[in-house]
Design a protein around this motif. Structure first.
Motif, PDB file in Angstrom:
ATOM      1  N   VAL A   1       0.824  -1.209   0.000  1.00  0.00           N
ATOM      2  CA  VAL A   1       0.000   0.000   0.000  1.00  0.00           C
ATOM      3  C   VAL A   1       0.860   1.262   0.000  1.00  0.00           C
ATOM      4  O   VAL A   1       0.342   2.361   0.178  1.00  0.00           O
TER       5      VAL A   1
ATOM      6  N   ASP B   1      -5.796   1.757   4.586  1.00  0.00           N
ATOM      7  CA  ASP B   1      -5.787   0.589   3.711  1.00  0.00           C
ATOM      8  C   ASP B   1      -5.111  -0.595   4.398  1.00  0.00           C
ATOM      9  O   ASP B   1      -5.552  -1.744   4.291  1.00  0.00           O
TER      10      ASP B   1
ATOM     11  N   ARG C   1      -7.030  -4.142   4.961  1.00  0.00           N
ATOM     12  CA  ARG C   1      -6.547  -5.395   4.373  1.00  0.00           C
ATOM     13  C   ARG C   1      -6.184  -6.413   5.447  1.00  0.00           C
ATOM     14  O   ARG C   1      -6.471  -7.609   5.297  1.00  0.00           O
TER      15      ARG C   1
END
Length: 404
Positions: free
Chosen positions: A284, A316, A320
């Protein structure tokens, strides 16, 4: 009473012992109490409560600790559990060190010691155990003989049929089939052994986030990913002690891992273990090293907690990683349907409420039932705290039994 013997349920001796234990448990929970307060909490009359306290004081189980102050009327004598009535010890073992502690009967830690074991040879484990224990005993101002019980926490589990440690190939020297016999030969007190993550669950159930819950799962993530399963208030260990070795669980999103015990890894470990966090971070756009895994992963998630509202990369990362944790948990939920899931270990705890909330949301999409997720509440050395709580439970059952 014809036909009865001492110790038969319902006899005066047993009823007195039940009242004694109830009073001792109240003193452990609330601290020093007056005779009147003990009577109210137990439902005993004042004369009976007075007799109970006199009996426990004569047995060395309670002591006078002072008097009440600041209330109308005469000051009342306070009584507390005699902390010196007995001592118990616990050991937390990992590949790098053995941490030992001794607690008095109230649960207060009175001595600690850490024995560093980096790069140790696969021998001398008995000596390391005794050295660590002796260090804690010395710090407490005691001798080995004064410790009534010891609980040793290790990764993996000792197979009850073979005596060998399984699921912990990274712990050198602990796999001899005669190790437990060798320890029994040198330790003067009874000892038990338990999986380290199971002991974390004991700590959370006794003094942490799972108090009052009879069915829960604890998910642990530090060097390895594991779980403890508590069903009907009892730990479920499985036939070989391997229940909860969820790092070996095959999951979507990772290649199938074969010969998992030799690899010391599995699908869920590869997907959501400590090493996954820095790898996700790099995908990311966060520049980060991989090792040392636990400090790096914990640092990344702690940083994400602070900045995810302003930095989309860290948001993010949380999204995730939460999805990966939830994937493995969904399989556990499908089989066990727990009331509660406790997220524990440095890595999961570092993610705090933002990670917990995301895992809860993801799990709602992946699992048919809706267990409640909470963060662990035992912040300091939870394996060791669980070992002490386990040792203390048995010690109190013995010492507080006044029916004999």
């Amino acid at each position: 009473m014809a036909g009865t013997t001492p110790g038969t349920p319902g006899t005066p001796r047993v009823l007195r012992a039940m009242n004694d234990r109830a009073a001792l448990d109240l003193l452990l929970e609330h601290g020093p109490l007056s005779r009147t307060r003990i009577g109210k909490l137990t439902g005993l009359s004042k004369p009976t409560a007075s007799q109970l306290l006199a009996r426990l004081e004569a047995a060395g189980l309670v002591v006078a600790t002072g008097t009440t102050a600041g209330r109308p009327g005469p000051n009342a004598q306070l009584y507390g559990v005699n902390a010196r009535a007995a001592y118990a010890a616990g050991l937390d073992v990992n590949p790098f060190r053995i941490h030992a502690a001794v607690a008095d009967i109230t649960g207060e830690i009175v001595g600690e010691y850490e024995l560093r074991t980096p790069g140790r040879a696969a021998s001398g484990v008995v000596r390391q155990v005794t050295d660590a224990l002796d260090g804690a005993v010395k710090a407490a101002g005691l001798t080995r003989a004064e410790v009534r019980r010891l609980v040793i926490g290790t990764p993996g589990a000792f197979d009850p049929t073979t005596g060998r440690l399984r699921y912990a190939s990274h712990l050198p020297g602990w796999h001899s089939p005669t190790l437990l016999e060798e320890l029994a030969a040198v330790l003067p007190m009874p000892f038990e052994y338990e999986n380290d993550v199971n002991l974390v669950a004991v700590a959370e159930q006794r003094v942490g986030a799972a108090r009052g819950h009879a069915d829960f799962v604890l998910l642990w993530n530090e060097e390895g990913l594991g779980a403890a399963l508590v069903l009907g208030g009892r730990l479920h260990r499985g036939f070989t002690g391997g229940a909860g070795e969820v790092g070996f669980l095959p999951v979507p999103g990772t290649p199938l891992v074969r010969q998992v015990t030799k690899a010391n890894s599995g699908g869920f470990q590869e997907l959501a273990g400590v090493q996954a966090v820095p790898r996700i971070a790099r995908t990311v756009g966060i520049d980060t090293p991989e090792q040392p895994y636990v400090p790096v992963a914990s640092g990344l998630l702690a940083r994400a907690v602070e900045t995810h509202g302003e930095d989309p990369r860290y948001a993010d990362l949380l999204d995730r990683y939460a999805e990966r944790v939830a994937i493995g948990l969904s399989s556990i939920v499908a089989v066990l349907d727990p009331e509660l899931i406790v997220l524990s270990g440095d890595v999961l705890v570092a993610g705090g409420e933002p990670l917990r909330a995301r895992v809860q949301s993801e799990l709602a999409d992946l699992a048919a039932s809706r267990p409640r997720l909470v963060l662990a509440a035992v912040p300091r050395r939870p394996v060791l705290r669980g070992a002490l709580e386990s040792a203390l439970a048995t010690t109190r059952a013995e010492v507080f039994d006044t029916s004999r």
